[in-house]
Design a protein around this motif. Structure first.
Motif, short mmCIF file in Angstrom:
data_model
loop_
_atom_site.label_atom_id
_atom_site.label_comp_id
_atom_site.label_asym_id
_atom_site.label_seq_id
_atom_site.Cartn_x
_atom_site.Cartn_y
_atom_site.Cartn_z
N SER A 20 0.84 -1.20 0.00
CA SER A 20 0.00 0.00 0.00
C SER A 20 0.87 1.24 0.00
O SER A 20 1.80 1.36 0.80
CB SER A 20 -0.91 0.02 1.23
N THR A 24 0.14 10.79 -1.23
CA THR A 24 -0.79 11.28 -2.25
C THR A 24 -0.05 11.65 -3.52
O THR A 24 -0.64 11.68 -4.60
CB THR A 24 -1.59 12.50 -1.76
N GLU A 55 -1.75 -1.24 -3.76
CA GLU A 55 -2.87 -0.39 -3.37
C GLU A 55 -2.42 1.06 -3.38
O GLU A 55 -1.63 1.47 -2.53
CB GLU A 55 -3.36 -0.77 -1.97
N ARG A 57 -4.14 3.65 -2.67
CA ARG A 57 -4.86 4.41 -1.64
C ARG A 57 -5.30 5.79 -2.12
O ARG A 57 -6.25 5.89 -2.87
CB ARG A 57 -4.02 4.55 -0.37
N ASN A 58 -4.60 6.83 -1.71
CA ASN A 58 -4.98 8.21 -2.02
C ASN A 58 -4.08 8.86 -3.04
O ASN A 58 -4.04 10.08 -3.16
CB ASN A 58 -4.99 9.06 -0.74
N THR A 60 -2.65 10.59 -6.08
CA THR A 60 -3.27 11.43 -7.11
C THR A 60 -2.30 11.82 -8.21
O THR A 60 -2.73 12.18 -9.31
CB THR A 60 -3.87 12.71 -6.51
N LYS A 88 -8.09 -0.41 -7.05
CA LYS A 88 -8.80 0.69 -7.70
C LYS A 88 -8.15 2.04 -7.35
O LYS A 88 -8.08 2.43 -6.20
CB LYS A 88 -10.27 0.70 -7.28
N PRO A 89 -7.68 2.74 -8.38
CA PRO A 89 -7.00 4.02 -8.14
C PRO A 89 -7.99 5.17 -7.96
O PRO A 89 -9.17 5.05 -8.32
CB PRO A 89 -6.19 4.22 -9.43
N THR A 90 -7.50 6.27 -7.42
CA THR A 90 -8.29 7.50 -7.40
C THR A 90 -8.55 7.90 -8.85
O THR A 90 -7.85 7.44 -9.76
CB THR A 90 -7.54 8.64 -6.70
N SER A 91 -9.53 8.72 -9.09
CA SER A 91 -9.82 9.12 -10.47
C SER A 91 -8.63 9.84 -11.09
O SER A 91 -8.32 9.64 -12.27
CB SER A 91 -11.08 9.99 -10.54
N GLU A 92 -7.93 10.66 -10.30
CA GLU A 92 -6.76 11.38 -10.83
C GLU A 92 -5.65 10.41 -11.24
O GLU A 92 -5.06 10.54 -12.31
CB GLU A 92 -6.21 12.37 -9.79
N PHE A 93 -5.36 9.45 -10.38
CA PHE A 93 -4.30 8.50 -10.69
C PHE A 93 -4.73 7.56 -11.81
O PHE A 93 -3.92 7.18 -12.66
CB PHE A 93 -3.86 7.74 -9.45
#
Length: 113
Positions: A20, A24, A55, A57-58, A60, A88-93
């Protein structure tokens, strides 16, 4: 669970090694630490591990050096016969992964959905 500089944590889930990323942003100042932490996690994994799950996580944003770390992870897993999945990535990543062509290379949860 092991931790490297607060940047990466690892844990075992059955036959899966979960790596993980807590940051960010992966930039030139912390990408070497990321590479070292991933390398250490893979070298010290138990012999019965068959899968690696990254993972984000956050996460970006990621520098080109960070993407090199992902390529190294992919290559190392392939050479060791380990399946690799990116959580599953953040939308930005997720957008960055698509722009950089990584969705063709990596199996990503939620990619394309």
């Amino acid at each position: 669970m092991a931790e490297a500089n607060g940047l990466v944590t690892t844990e075992r889930r059955g036959d899966e090694l979960v790596i993980s990323i807590g940051a960010t942003v992966i930039e030139s100042t912390n990408c070497l630490a990321l590479r070292k932490a991933i390398d250490a996690a893979l070298r010290s994994r138990p012999s019965d591990i068959t899968r690696v799950r990254l993972e984000p996580r956050n996460l970006t944003a990621m520098s080109s050096a960070g993407f090199e770390a992902l390529l190294l992870l992919h290559r190392t897993c392939k050479e060791a016969g380990l399946a690799l999945l990116v959580g599953k990535p953040t939308s930005e990543f997720g957008t960055l992964l698509a722009r950089m062509g990584f969705l063709r290379l990596l199996k990503v949860d939620g990619a394309g959905s």
